[in-house]
Design a protein around this motif. Sequence first.
Motif, PDB file in Angstrom:
ATOM      1  N   TYR A 167       0.835  -1.208   0.000  1.00  0.00           N
ATOM      2  CA  TYR A 167       0.000   0.000   0.000  1.00  0.00           C
ATOM      3  C   TYR A 167       0.868   1.256   0.000  1.00  0.00           C
ATOM      4  N   ASP A 204       2.012   1.770  -3.462  1.00  0.00           N
ATOM      5  CA  ASP A 204       0.929   2.306  -4.275  1.00  0.00           C
ATOM      6  C   ASP A 204       0.767   3.811  -4.011  1.00  0.00           C
ATOM      7  N   GLN A 262       1.188   6.578  -6.887  1.00  0.00           N
ATOM      8  CA  GLN A 262       0.103   7.498  -7.243  1.00  0.00           C
ATOM      9  C   GLN A 262       0.595   8.936  -7.193  1.00  0.00           C
ATOM     10  N   ARG A 297       1.182  11.886 -10.146  1.00  0.00           N
ATOM     11  CA  ARG A 297       0.493  13.177 -10.092  1.00  0.00           C
ATOM     12  C   ARG A 297       1.463  14.348 -10.051  1.00  0.00           C
ATOM     13  N   ASP A 350      -9.122  12.948  -7.754  1.00  0.00           N
ATOM     14  CA  ASP A 350      -9.709  12.029  -8.729  1.00  0.00           C
ATOM     15  C   ASP A 350     -10.182  10.771  -7.999  1.00  0.00           C
ATOM     16  N   GLU A 393      -9.261   7.643  -8.100  1.00  0.00           N
ATOM     17  CA  GLU A 393      -8.264   6.738  -7.513  1.00  0.00           C
ATOM     18  C   GLU A 393      -7.790   7.238  -6.159  1.00  0.00           C
ATOM     19  N   MET A 394      -7.534   8.531  -6.085  1.00  0.00           N
ATOM     20  CA  MET A 394      -7.088   9.092  -4.811  1.00  0.00           C
ATOM     21  C   MET A 394      -8.237   9.114  -3.809  1.00  0.00           C
ATOM     22  N   ARG A 440      -8.327   5.864  -2.098  1.00  0.00           N
ATOM     23  CA  ARG A 440      -7.227   5.710  -1.133  1.00  0.00           C
ATOM     24  C   ARG A 440      -7.466   6.576   0.103  1.00  0.00           C
ATOM     25  N   ALA A 468      -2.068  17.772  -8.332  1.00  0.00           N
ATOM     26  CA  ALA A 468      -3.019  16.664  -8.389  1.00  0.00           C
ATOM     27  C   ALA A 468      -4.262  17.059  -9.180  1.00  0.00           C
ATOM     28  N   ALA A 475      -5.490  15.319 -12.656  1.00  0.00           N
ATOM     29  CA  ALA A 475      -6.856  14.814 -12.807  1.00  0.00           C
ATOM     30  C   ALA A 475      -7.507  15.403 -14.055  1.00  0.00           C
ATOM     31  N   ARG A 515     -12.558  20.273 -14.612  1.00  0.00           N
ATOM     32  CA  ARG A 515     -13.316  19.709 -13.498  1.00  0.00           C
ATOM     33  C   ARG A 515     -13.607  20.716 -12.384  1.00  0.00           C
TER      34      ARG A 515
END
Lengths: 244, 96, 371
Positions: free
Chosen positions: A132, A135, A139, A143, B32, B34-35, B38, C346, C350, C358
């Motif tokens: 985790y 991940d 992520q 970004r 978004d 996915e975040m 989480r 971020a 997105a 958005r």
Amino acid sequence: MTTTSTPPDSRTEAALALGDDALVLSHRLGEWAGHAPVLEEEVALANIALDLLGQARVLLSSVGDEDELAYLREERAFRNLQLVEQPNGDFAHTIARQLYFSTYQTLLYGQLAAADGELAPLAAKAVKEVAYHQDHAEQWTLRLGDGTAESHARIQRGLDALWRFTGEMFQPVVGLDIDRTALRESWTASVTAVIERATLTVPSGPQSGAWTAGAGRQGLHTEPFGRMLAEMQHLHRSHPGASW
Amino acid sequence: MSSSTEWPLWEIFVRSRRGLSHTHAGSLHAPDAEMALRNARDLYTRRSEGVSLWVVPAAAITASSPDEKDSFFEPAGDKPYRHPTFYDIPEGVKHL
Amino acid sequence: MATRRTIESNEPNDRSGGSLRSRGTEMATAAAQKAAETEPGGAGSTAARAAEQQAAFDEAVAADERIEPRDWMPDAYRTSLIRQIAQHAHSEIIGMQPEANWITRAPSLRRKAILMAKAQDEAGHGLYLYSAAETLGVSRDELLDKLHSGRQKYSSIFNYPTLTWADVGAIGWLVDGAAITNQVPLCRCSYGPYARAMIRVCKEESFHQRQGYESLLALSRGTQAQHEMAQDAVNRWWWPSLMMFGPPDEESSHSEQSMTWKIKRHSNDELRQRFVDICVPQAESLGLTLPDPDLKWNEARGHHDFGPIDWTEFWDVLKGNGPCNDQRITQRRRAHEEGAWVREAAAAYATKQAGAPRADTAATAHGEATA
């Protein structure tokens, strides 16, 4: 009280290496409390720090008293990677450190869990946690890398600055019976894939310093680590023998 | 930095254990989906409250209006024959 | 820390509430407005409609029903709730600071894990509460903005410093204890999302107080130096904890209205007395004293009498002259400003992934839309 003078056995060496990695990185992540870029990330970073602290406690307790080991050893007796003791820097720097380390930890614990050594039960539990963390790091690398020009520049700087600490992860550790070649290949492939997906560049410099004396696994640390330990240990050391 | 980059709001639904449906737990902000998943995991299941999560953009939810409350929900109130207790069954009759 | 309760009464009225309120009104009562507009007959029937809505609201509150986000509610109720919930949320996240101050120095790994988990809960509680506030039509960014610019307050207790490790225990026992005393009744608050957030918070909260008590107990029963550390901390935190309940009832400007609306269920003085009565035997079990020579059981009242509170200090700290006011808000503001590029990154990512703007969806998001 544990000191550098008694040469630890291989079981202790392995537990200290992994335990100190987790302990020190947990401490660094704990420094983020109250400073995270957004509230949701306060919670996320604390979760990772708590997982790591839990691993550290199991590992250190397996070879001694967790608090004696954490609070009463001198800097030279710590076996953690120099990577994990690096100061947090900005959020990108922290994420770069997380990416490098959590990828390593996932692969390492994966190997240990699959083998039947003493560390297998711990590794089997920890591998879920660190997957985790990996991940989370991936992520955020995506970004920040593919976000704005500023975030791109910052995460690239973080990746570049920490690259020289990554080679140490593939050095042999007494008591850790792992396939280091496979570890290195998988790590490189995994990190490269994420970095490239994030429109970033895999750093090209050396992965370890020129100092032949060694690095963290040999108890040779970077200067910020001493100050970190001073802060971490001072209260405990100020009250010898006290219970908390 | 202003509200122009404020992350959107997501509604979080948690299945507390297998066999139960997802229940609304609260909301959070995330850039978004996915975040959002989480963040929801970290925020709403850190005490083992869940085994599955849904995240839904708050803006994607169409809700009934309190003003429609009467026309929406009151007409169901006078149809007691939909409920099993409406029916009298002689004592002693089993499996009904 | 768990939930710190908001001191409703001491905040200056929110003068910038106009835009906020109109936004909330626009969103949460859109249907009501539409109904009013389409009604023939103009002002007269609009007034009739308003009276009807007010009556429905009053009836619901009187019947102990919950008000939900899309229900009609008086503007003043909305404003009052936003102010209180925001102040409560701000208190949670500012409250992380005095404790986080000791995470890196926690004297055992067990205490370190506990403290990290507690500070994390506070961030979590802040999130629950900001979400509850957002259902009233205000964005978290707006609220943070008001916190950072000093237009909204947080509980004054966090303007005191944590000077020793024992302060962490004292905060858990006394500050969280006071907060819980305040919060439990809020679980029955008339506004649904706030009450629900508080239920979640209270569930998680009891751990905070217990760990504080346990930590203080270890110190009190420890070495002489540890015992003294614990006593010193209790001496410093006792009176500020009593101030957390807000000014005496006769000086509490928002209290009465909040009670009528069932946002608040007990008066400041009532809750303060309850807290004192709870703490006295707990202090005895701890082997620590409370720094009040006038503290004694009053058989006739069935309560403990206690000495006068220094309200001058309270008001001074509230106005910004506490030991840590600047420090707390500066750190909070800096974390937010230094995080701006992360949030922007971020959001930009997105947008790229979605291939569409958005920002608009963010603006219309309302929270608990289904509630």
